[in-house]
Enzyme design. Structure first.
Site: not given
Ligand code: FAS
Ligand code: PHB
Length: 393
Positions: A386, A201, A294, A298, A72
């Site tokens: 961005y 957005y 989000p 980032k 994009h």
């Molecule tokens: P993660 O949380 O992905 O991974 C951590 C892992 O550790 C998990 O699999 C968990 O099960 C495991 N864990 C936890 N405790 C443990 C233990 N005691 N023993 C063993 N394992 C354990 N980011 C965006 O950029 N755009 C978005 O739209 C967006 N939407 C999101 C929606 C939700 C619901 C959430 C929660 C996050 C969102 N994020 C988004 C942010 C997300 O993408 C995170 O930044 C990303 O998953 C970070 O990755 P990790 O640091 O690996 O953490």
């Molecule tokens: C998504 O596609 O999930 C998305 C894209 C842009 C954002 C957040 C989420 O800022």
């Protein structure tokens, strides 16, 4: 068990760190509390910064990304019925972003680790970290009802916001900075072609909306909702009607494609930063250390930039005995974390309806969006954040 780097968590942080260390001949063990299907099934991020795409491709994980990722070159900001586009390549010396879901990144990483016979254990929950003060880190975990330990040189706490790693840092050393936002995001995935080529957005008088996608046949959309809202309060029709209203613009018709919603959920919104990101031989990585709203796309990208810094630091240590990288890990990652936290906070503040905001507050938001999309300098600022700031800004 014994290894060089014990990794807690198999999200993007833990999996990519293990992969990058493996490429440098450094041994790691990953333990993940959830099942493989659960980890792969989680719907989260959607947009990869240029730097994230580069590190995935350079480390041999680019095959599917190149085929299925959607490059994009801009986004649209919509406010008061005015739609304006921010172009990335012309403002950032050719950079772009790629739409490729986090679950696809995780799938590719798991496949690569399993192809390399990695020691990657699912449904293995870390219960305790010991020995940090003595310089002899040990991870205790449970798998199949049995207790196990991993003795390691270093621990990477890649266990997300709800993990145990952050809690292993003594309270007197840890500082937490937090801001909860007075709204959440209701997100849907639907079998419908995207309604626009690029992301939209939208700041509207009733609240924020975001149009995104996962593929030419799957759209990903978000609606600002109450922070304590329940997905059961929303029918599919209400979701589509709200989205359609919020994407309308002056002087041109906008058609929202609808279809079967096969995934929906509500995510809370917060900014959260932990300092420091290292304690003795424990490194906090990704969501274990920081959470961003989000709005700036980032979260996962910031996690991956932590991984890039830590993988280089541990490689320098094991290959050349240099401790400079691990000694500056926290400071280097926290600088970027605050730069990204600021951008995510700014995008969130500019685009959402705040309950306490009055007509003046909305007018200020409109002026911010007008300036951000009309001034070349302001567009450049938004674009360079961005697509992703350089790792060595
Ligand atoms: P993660 O949380 O992905 O991974 C951590 C892992 O550790 C998990 O699999 C968990 O099960 C495991 N864990 C936890 N405790 C443990 C233990 N005691 N023993 C063993 N394992 C354990 N980011 C965006 O950029 N755009 C978005 O739209 C967006 N939407 C999101 C929606 C939700 C619901 C959430 C929660 C996050 C969102 N994020 C988004 C942010 C997300 O993408 C995170 O930044 C990303 O998953 C970070 O990755 P990790 O640091 O690996 O953490
Ligand atoms: C998504 O596609 O999930 C998305 C894209 C842009 C954002 C957040 C989420 O800022």
């Amino acid at each position: 068990m014994k290894t060089q780097v014990g990794i807690i968590g198999a999200g993007p942080s833990g999996l990519l760190l293990s992969h990058l260390l493996h490429l440098q001949g450094i041994d790691s063990i990953i333990i993940e509390s959830r099942s493989q299907d659960y980890v792969i099934g989680r719907v989260r991020a959607g947009v990869l910064e240029q730097g994230t795409v580069d590190v995935l491709k350079e480390s041999g994980l680019g095959t599917r990304l190149e085929k299925e990722g959607l490059e994009h070159h801009g986004i649209e900001l919509l406010f008061d019925g005015i739609a304006r586009r921010i172009d990335f390549p012309s403002l950032t010396d050719g950079k772009a972003v790629t739409v490729y879901g986090q679950k696809e990144v995780v799938k590719d990483l798991i496949a690569a680790r399993q192809a390399a016979d990695a020691k990657l254990f699912f449904e293995a929950k870390a219960s305790k970290i010991e020995g940090l003060a003595e310089g002899k880190p040990v991870i205790h975990f449970e798998k199949d009802g049995e207790q196990h330990t991993i003795t390691c040189d270093y621990i990477a706490g890649c266990d997300g916001f709800h993990g145990i790693s952050r809690k292993a840092i003594p309270d007197e050393i840890l500082t937490v900075f937090e801001r909860e936002y007075p709204f959440g995001w209701l997100g849907i995935l639907a079998e419908a072609a995207p309604s626009s080529e690029e992301l939209i957005y939208a700041n509207t008088s009733e609240g924020f909306a975001l149009h995104s996608m996962r593929s030419p046949t799957v759209t990903r959309n978000y609606i600002q909702c109450a922070p304590d809202d329940d997905i059961k309060n929303w029918t599919d029709d209400q979701i589509w009607e709200t989205l359609n209203r919020r994407f309308q613009r002056n002087g041109e018709s906008f058609h929202l494609n609808t279809g079967n919603i096969f995934e929906k959920g509500i995510t809370a919104m917060r900014s959260f930063v932990t300092e420091p990101m290292r304690y003795e031989k424990l490194f906090l990585v990704g969501d274990a250390a920081h959470i961003v709203p989000p709005t700036g796309a980032k979260g996962m990208n910031l996690a991956i930039s932590d991984v890039r810094v830590l993988a280089k630091a541990l490689t320098d240590l094991y290959h050349d005995g240099s401790e400079e990288g691990i000694d500056t890990y926290s400071e280097k990652c926290l600088r970027r974390t605050w730069l990204v936290t600021r951008f995510s906070w700014w995008m969130t503040s500019m685009l959402h309806k705040f309950p306490q905001d009055d007509a003046f507050g909305h007018k200020i938001q409109v002026a911010q969006l007008d300036y951000a999309t009309a001034s070349l300098a302001a567009q450049t600022t938004l674009a360079e954040n961005y697509v992703g700031l350089p790792l060595d800004l």
